[in-house]
Design a protein around this motif. Structure first.
Motif, PDB file in Angstrom:
ATOM      1  N   ALA A 210      26.655 -30.735  48.705  1.00 53.86           N
ATOM      2  CA  ALA A 210      25.218 -31.052  48.509  1.00 53.86           C
ATOM      3  C   ALA A 210      24.979 -32.258  49.337  1.00 53.86           C
ATOM      4  CB  ALA A 210      24.769 -31.179  46.871  1.00 53.86           C
ATOM      5  N   ASP A 211      25.535 -33.315  49.250  1.00 53.90           N
ATOM      6  CA  ASP A 211      25.021 -34.599  50.065  1.00 53.90           C
ATOM      7  C   ASP A 211      25.140 -34.026  51.718  1.00 53.90           C
ATOM      8  OD1 ASP A 211      24.788 -36.163  47.954  1.00 53.90           O
ATOM      9  OD2 ASP A 211      26.772 -37.003  47.972  1.00 53.90           O
ATOM     10  N   GLN A 212      26.265 -33.367  52.085  1.00 54.97           N
ATOM     11  CA  GLN A 212      26.250 -33.010  53.293  1.00 54.97           C
ATOM     12  C   GLN A 212      25.086 -32.159  53.804  1.00 54.97           C
ATOM     13  OE1 GLN A 212      30.001 -31.350  54.455  1.00 54.97           O
ATOM     14  NE2 GLN A 212      31.302 -32.661  53.139  1.00 54.97           N
ATOM     15  N   VAL A 213      24.523 -31.066  52.904  1.00 55.31           N
ATOM     16  CA  VAL A 213      23.544 -30.269  53.255  1.00 55.31           C
ATOM     17  C   VAL A 213      22.266 -31.112  53.659  1.00 55.31           C
ATOM     18  CG1 VAL A 213      21.829 -28.627  52.385  1.00 55.31           C
ATOM     19  CG2 VAL A 213      24.519 -28.081  52.263  1.00 55.31           C
ATOM     20  N   SER A 214      21.887 -32.271  52.404  1.00 61.01           N
ATOM     21  CA  SER A 214      20.861 -32.944  52.557  1.00 61.01           C
ATOM     22  C   SER A 214      20.798 -33.854  53.920  1.00 61.01           C
ATOM     23  CB  SER A 214      21.042 -33.786  51.244  1.00 61.01           C
ATOM     24  OG  SER A 214      20.782 -33.394  50.198  1.00 61.01           O
ATOM     25  N   ALA A 215      22.045 -34.344  54.002  1.00 60.16           N
ATOM     26  CA  ALA A 215      22.047 -35.068  55.253  1.00 60.16           C
ATOM     27  C   ALA A 215      21.960 -34.325  56.615  1.00 60.16           C
ATOM     28  CB  ALA A 215      23.562 -35.893  55.506  1.00 60.16           C
ATOM     29  N   ALA A 216      22.324 -33.299  56.638  1.00 58.97           N
ATOM     30  CA  ALA A 216      21.969 -32.208  57.760  1.00 58.97           C
ATOM     31  C   ALA A 216      20.708 -31.891  57.968  1.00 58.97           C
ATOM     32  CB  ALA A 216      22.805 -30.884  57.634  1.00 58.97           C
ATOM     33  N   PHE A 217      19.730 -31.720  56.840  1.00 61.16           N
ATOM     34  CA  PHE A 217      18.385 -31.524  57.018  1.00 61.16           C
ATOM     35  C   PHE A 217      17.656 -32.835  57.190  1.00 61.16           C
ATOM     36  CE2 PHE A 217      19.296 -27.410  54.732  1.00 61.16           C
ATOM     37  CZ  PHE A 217      18.652 -26.554  55.827  1.00 61.16           C
ATOM     38  N   GLY A 218      18.349 -34.076  56.810  1.00 58.28           N
ATOM     39  CA  GLY A 218      17.553 -35.284  56.885  1.00 58.28           C
ATOM     40  C   GLY A 218      16.544 -35.741  55.614  1.00 58.28           C
ATOM     41  N   ARG A 219      16.679 -35.017  54.646  1.00 54.48           N
ATOM     42  CA  ARG A 219      16.150 -35.110  53.458  1.00 54.48           C
ATOM     43  C   ARG A 219      16.902 -34.662  52.468  1.00 54.48           C
ATOM     44  NH1 ARG A 219      13.422 -31.336  50.882  1.00 54.48           N
ATOM     45  NH2 ARG A 219      12.810 -29.300  51.785  1.00 54.48           N
TER      46      ARG A 219
END
Length: 562
Positions: A210-219
């Motif tokens: 979930a953190d990786q997904v958020s990091a990829a979107f920048g939010r």
């Protein structure tokens, strides 16, 4: 002396029993017995027990070690008969059948009971659904008369017997349970999901993804919320309609890889995680509640536990007892073989009678050896994929196997016109709303000719899209439903063969059977499955060259069979 008796639990915890004659009427007085198990055990000459509902009676017998050879499930038979009469959806209880018989007000069916995790089926269903034995016998005798009025009485009687046998098999599978190693399951979860956090939140690996997904979107993005993911992609200039795997996979964005991995592991955590293990596995057994004939096509379902959707990775936890084995058997290309049998297409029957791969044989005849094209064509004919390349493939299939394609085409046409459509043995597809009329069935044709006059009324109340959708369903129904009928007779034959062995049926799903047996019985079980499949083919479809082979594996772990 008669070998058929009726049985009904009484209000005082006793049971009423009575012998029956060939017409279904009493052949002797009703007798009150104080103990259900003893009433059955003391009458070994009885080969078929007639009762209201198998879930009402049989779990209690199994709990005392008593098994019966055959039964007649009145409420299950009522469902089949109502469907055949074009009255699908009317109350199916024995009380409702009695009310219809006597012209009284018909009571609604009681609500379906929800499954209880880790629990066996209840000993009895709600008391209000019971009937005194004389009333139950009256319903049974009337059902025998109604069978005689069906289009093919012999087939309908066979279907009813097979459904009742399936109810016995389901109850016995619920009682036995599927061997399950909780220890192996926990190891799998730890390896896939990582450590569990206090408070029931997502485990470590899901939190990392979930953190990786958020990091990829920048939010911050919640990958378990489709609307949040779709919005995040939109803000990144990418339009997606859903978060389904097939659509997301085609997107070029760094969030895709961790998102897809998150979705896969999230499903395991929710559907077969630690909470599922605690709820559904007891004493080394997973006991979902199998429900025979739970769909309109006759396919089985489970009432809780998700037994028919065990992920491949979780199958590693399905482990045989020490010294025992799992015989896992998959029917090979079952639906096209069934199509050959019900359509009586000479060419397809000849192909389906070979030991070789069916799709390869079809490809050699109609597709210049291209097996993939042949498979697409055959499955397209069954499932209604008749546009684009599917239409071209269907045309090639029609040239080589005209009767097979004509059979499913007629089933589709009947569905579009609102007519009733039946399997080979007589299971009936429910009519769509607004499609009325009775139906009969001519040999080899799944619909009734006298329903032609009902076409205008159907077309007037439904759109062409509705009609086409129903046609696609009925096209598949005649094949899938006839396959389900065959599978019931397979289970009945296999159950009969295994009765003097330690082996036990523990799992069934459409075209797959698992038998748990001592290692020394494994070869005999493999042979029993082969013989039962052949017998079921002859009983269901008569004398045809079509074969129903199985691919079998004898393993200690379910995952090793794939």
């Amino acid at each position: 002396m008669t070998d058929r008796w009726a049985l009904a639990p009484a209000e005082d915890s006793g049971v009423d029993v009575a012998p029956l004659g060939p017409d279904g009427l009493p052949a002797g007085p009703v007798r009150r017995e104080s103990d259900l198990a003893e009433a059955v055990r003391s009458r070994p000459e009885v080969t078929r027990w007639v009762w209201r509902s198998t879930p009402e009676v049989y779990p209690r017998l199994l709990a005392t070690g008593v098994r019966v050879e055959r039964c007649y499930d009145i409420e299950d038979a009522e469902t089949l008969l109502l469907g055949h009469e074009g009255r699908h959806g009317e109350p199916r209880s024995a009380a409702a059948a009695l009310a219809r018989l006597r012209g009284g007000p018909v009571p609604p069916d009681p609500p379906q009971r929800a499954a209880e995790p880790g629990a066996q089926s209840p000993l009895f269903e709600p008391a209000g659904t019971r009937l005194p034995l004389p009333d139950l016998i009256a319903v049974y005798a009337e059902q025998l008369r109604r069978h005689e009025k069906t289009a093919h009485p012999d087939r309908m009687r066979l279907l009813t017997a097979a459904e009742s046998a399936g109810m016995l098999v389901a109850a016995e599978m619920n009682h036995a349970g599927l061997p399950w190693s909780a220890g192996v399951h926990r190891e799998l979860l730890h390896g896939l999901l990582g450590e569990r956090y206090a408070g029931g939140g997502e485990p470590r690996r899901l939190a990392e993804l979930a953190d990786q997904v958020s990091a990829a979107f920048g939010r911050r993005v919640r990958p378990d919320l489709p609307t949040d993911v779709i919005k995040a992609f939109a803000q990144a200039g990418i339009k997606v309609k859903s978060t389904r795997r097939w659509e997301i996979r085609s997107v070029d964005h760094p969030a895709v890889e961790p998102l897809l991995e998150y979705k896969k592991l999230y499903r395991i955590w929710v559907a077969h995680g630690w909470s599922w293990l605690q709820d559904w596995v007891r004493e080394g057994r997973f006991r979902p509640e199998f429900l025979a004939g739970g769909t309109v096509t006759g396919r089985w379902v489970t009432n809780g536990g998700g037994a028919l959707q065990i992920p491949k990775v979780i199958r590693r936890a399905v482990v045989a007892d020490p010294g025992w084995r799992l015989v896992v058997a998959d029917a090979d290309q079952m639906e096209p073989r069934v199509l050959a049998a019900i359509s009586r297409d000479p060419g397809l029957m000849e192909v389906a009678g070979r030991d070789s791969d069916l799709y390869q044989s079809v490809s050699d005849r109609a597709f210049s050896g291209d097996r993939d094209q042949a498979k697409i064509a055959v499955l397209g004919a069954v499932y209604g994929q008749t546009s684009g390349d599917g239409l071209k493939n269907l045309a090639a299939l029609r040239r080589r196997f005209p009767k097979a394609v004509a059979y499913v085409d007629e089933a589709a046409r009947a569905g579009e016109e609102g007519r009733l459509v039946r399997t080979w043995l007589g299971r009936t597809c429910p009519p769509a709303a607004g499609a009325g009329g009775d139906a009969t069935e001519e040999a080899g044709i799944p619909v009734g000719e006298e329903e032609q006059d009902g076409r205008t009324g159907w077309a007037a109340g439904h759109t062409s899209a509705d009609s086409r959708a129903r046609g696609r369903f009925t096209r598949n129904f005649v094949v899938q439903g006839s396959a389900a009928d065959w599978a019931l007779l397979l289970l009945a034959a296999l159950r009969r063969t295994l009765r003097d062995m330690a082996a036990e049926l523990v799992f069934f799903q459409h075209d797959e059977v698992i038998v748990h047996c001592p290692a020394e019985e494994a070869d005999a079980v493999v042979e029993a499955i082969r013989e039962s499949a052949a017998l079921a083919g002859r009983l269901t479809f008569g004398d045809t060259p079509v074969r129903f082979p199985f691919t079998t594996a004898v393993v200690e772990c379910y995952a090793d069979a794939k």
